[in-house]
Design a protein around this motif. Structure first.
Motif, short mmCIF file in Angstrom:
data_model
loop_
_atom_site.label_atom_id
_atom_site.label_comp_id
_atom_site.label_asym_id
_atom_site.label_seq_id
_atom_site.Cartn_x
_atom_site.Cartn_y
_atom_site.Cartn_z
N UNK A 80 39.74 29.69 42.35
CA UNK A 80 40.06 31.10 42.56
C UNK A 80 40.47 31.39 44.01
N UNK A 81 39.93 30.62 44.98
CA UNK A 81 40.32 30.82 46.37
C UNK A 81 41.76 30.38 46.63
N UNK A 82 42.17 29.30 45.97
CA UNK A 82 43.51 28.79 46.22
C UNK A 82 44.58 29.74 45.68
N UNK A 83 44.39 30.24 44.48
CA UNK A 83 45.37 31.18 43.93
C UNK A 83 45.35 32.49 44.72
N UNK A 91 53.32 32.13 31.29
CA UNK A 91 53.58 33.34 32.08
C UNK A 91 52.27 34.05 32.39
N UNK A 92 52.20 34.66 33.58
CA UNK A 92 51.05 35.49 33.94
C UNK A 92 51.36 36.91 33.50
N UNK A 148 54.48 32.67 36.81
CA UNK A 148 54.12 31.68 35.79
C UNK A 148 53.36 30.55 36.47
N UNK A 149 52.61 29.79 35.67
CA UNK A 149 51.78 28.71 36.21
C UNK A 149 51.84 27.51 35.27
N UNK A 150 51.56 26.34 35.84
CA UNK A 150 51.39 25.14 35.03
C UNK A 150 50.24 24.35 35.65
N UNK A 202 51.94 27.19 40.99
CA UNK A 202 52.13 28.61 40.71
C UNK A 202 53.48 29.04 41.26
N UNK A 203 54.27 29.66 40.42
CA UNK A 203 55.60 30.12 40.79
C UNK A 203 55.53 31.60 41.15
N UNK A 204 55.77 31.91 42.43
CA UNK A 204 55.71 33.29 42.91
C UNK A 204 57.09 33.95 42.98
N UNK A 205 58.08 33.32 42.37
CA UNK A 205 59.42 33.89 42.38
C UNK A 205 60.10 33.67 43.73
#
Length: 335
Positions: free
Chosen positions: A180-183, A333-334, A196-198, A217-220
């Protein structure tokens, strides 16, 4: 509060409360540790004596019923975060709850239906530490160029079957405990949400918990965060924020020693082997005390609470997506 300190009650004698948060409350400018509860009265009394706390209760319900307590710190095991937080708010208390705030986003969403005059926040003390604040100032200044990649590694070794971090049914495992800290670092430093995440999960065959999880994690806008977290690797933590001009390294990003100076490092890569690295020293502080003051000033109305229950629900949506990706074996997708 009429200028008086916020009176805190602590639910349980959990180690993080005794060793980190209660000392933080005592060092804070706004708070006072006034009561502690345990299901075993003798444990509460012993903790109260050791820490100079006035009141000790033999049940959580007694503490929540105390009219002299303004705010509750909830460090119970993960599966009890939402139930006890709901009880506390319904008893008229503000709540600072340990992370993760729930086992999934649906459970966390229960908190959104509670009275809005009581504040709820997740205990992400890192956001109150001056090293994270300074690092984000540097990112926003453009000194790194355009921040494109964040790399996080966070691990410790714990194979004790009696430890709650190794109990899958109550929310154990690496993602819940430290992933949770990393995200959160991505959300904080990119000033954005992942789209989105994988993820890839290695589960302990005995415990059933994720003992090592890797994720992207893809932040666009071509912004990526990748991390590895583990409960069964050599203890290590380091976050790197990499831009088009410079790299910023947070040396002890999460467990910064209370009351000790820490370092962040900048490197433009002009010489290999970190030889171009510049160090900035962050003055000693207590990040738990800093967060207590952030929350305390929000309670008194002196400052707004920027990361409340809605923010905690968003954290859980990302965790849900990471678990779902591991099960699916692909991008999720988130939502």
């Amino acid at each position: 509060m009429n200028g008086k300190k916020i009176r805190w009650g602590i639910v349980s004698t959990a180690k993080i409360g005794l060793e980190k948060v209660i000392p933080g409350i005592r060092r804070s400018q706004t708070g006072a540790a006034c009561a502690i509860a345990s299901r075993a009265l003798d444990k509460a009394q012993a903790a109260a004596t050791d820490l100079g706390i006035e009141k000790a209760y033999g049940s959580y319900e007694e503490l929540l019923a105390d009219p002299d307590i303004d705010a509750i710190y909830n460090p119970l095991p993960n599966h009890l975060h939402v139930p006890v937080t709901v009880q506390a708010v319904e008893a008229g208390k503000h709540v600072l709850c340990e992370k993760p705030i729930a086992l999934d986003a649906a459970e966390a969403a229960r908190l959104l239906d509670l009275p809005k005059d009581r504040l709820i926040a997740e205990n992400f003390m890192v956001r109150a530490h001056p090293q994270w604040i300074r690092a984000r100032e540097i990112v926003r200044s453009g000194d790194l160029g355009e921040l494109k990649a964040i790399q996080c590694f966070f691990s410790y070794f714990n194979d004790d079957p009696g430890n709650i971090r190794n109990m899958a049914d109550i929310g154990g495992g690496a993602l819940y405990d430290i992933g949770c800290y990393t995200m959160l670092a991505g959300r904080y430093f990119f000033d954005a949400e992942p789209q989105r995440v994988v993820s890839l999960v290695d589960r302990d065959p005995e415990f059933g918990t994720d003992r090592m999880t890797s994720a992207l994690l893809d932040f666009g806008r071509n912004r990526h965060l990748n991390f590895v977290v583990s409960t069964q690797l050599t203890p290590y933590q380091r976050f790197n924020l990499v831009g088009t001009k410079k790299r910023l390294e947070i040396v002890i990003p999460v467990n910064a020693p209370q009351g000790e100076a820490v370092q962040i490092r900048l490197d433009d890569g002009s010489m290999l082997g970190d030889r171009a690295m510049e160090t900035q020293t962050i003055a000693p502080c207590d990040q738990y005390g800093e967060l207590v003051d952030v929350f305390g000033r929000a309670i008194t109305g002196e400052m707004p609470l920027h990361h409340g229950a809605e923010d905690a629900v968003q954290n859980m949506k990302i965790l849900d997506a990471l678990f779902a990706s591991a099960d699916k074996g692909g991008w999720v997708d988130v939502t």
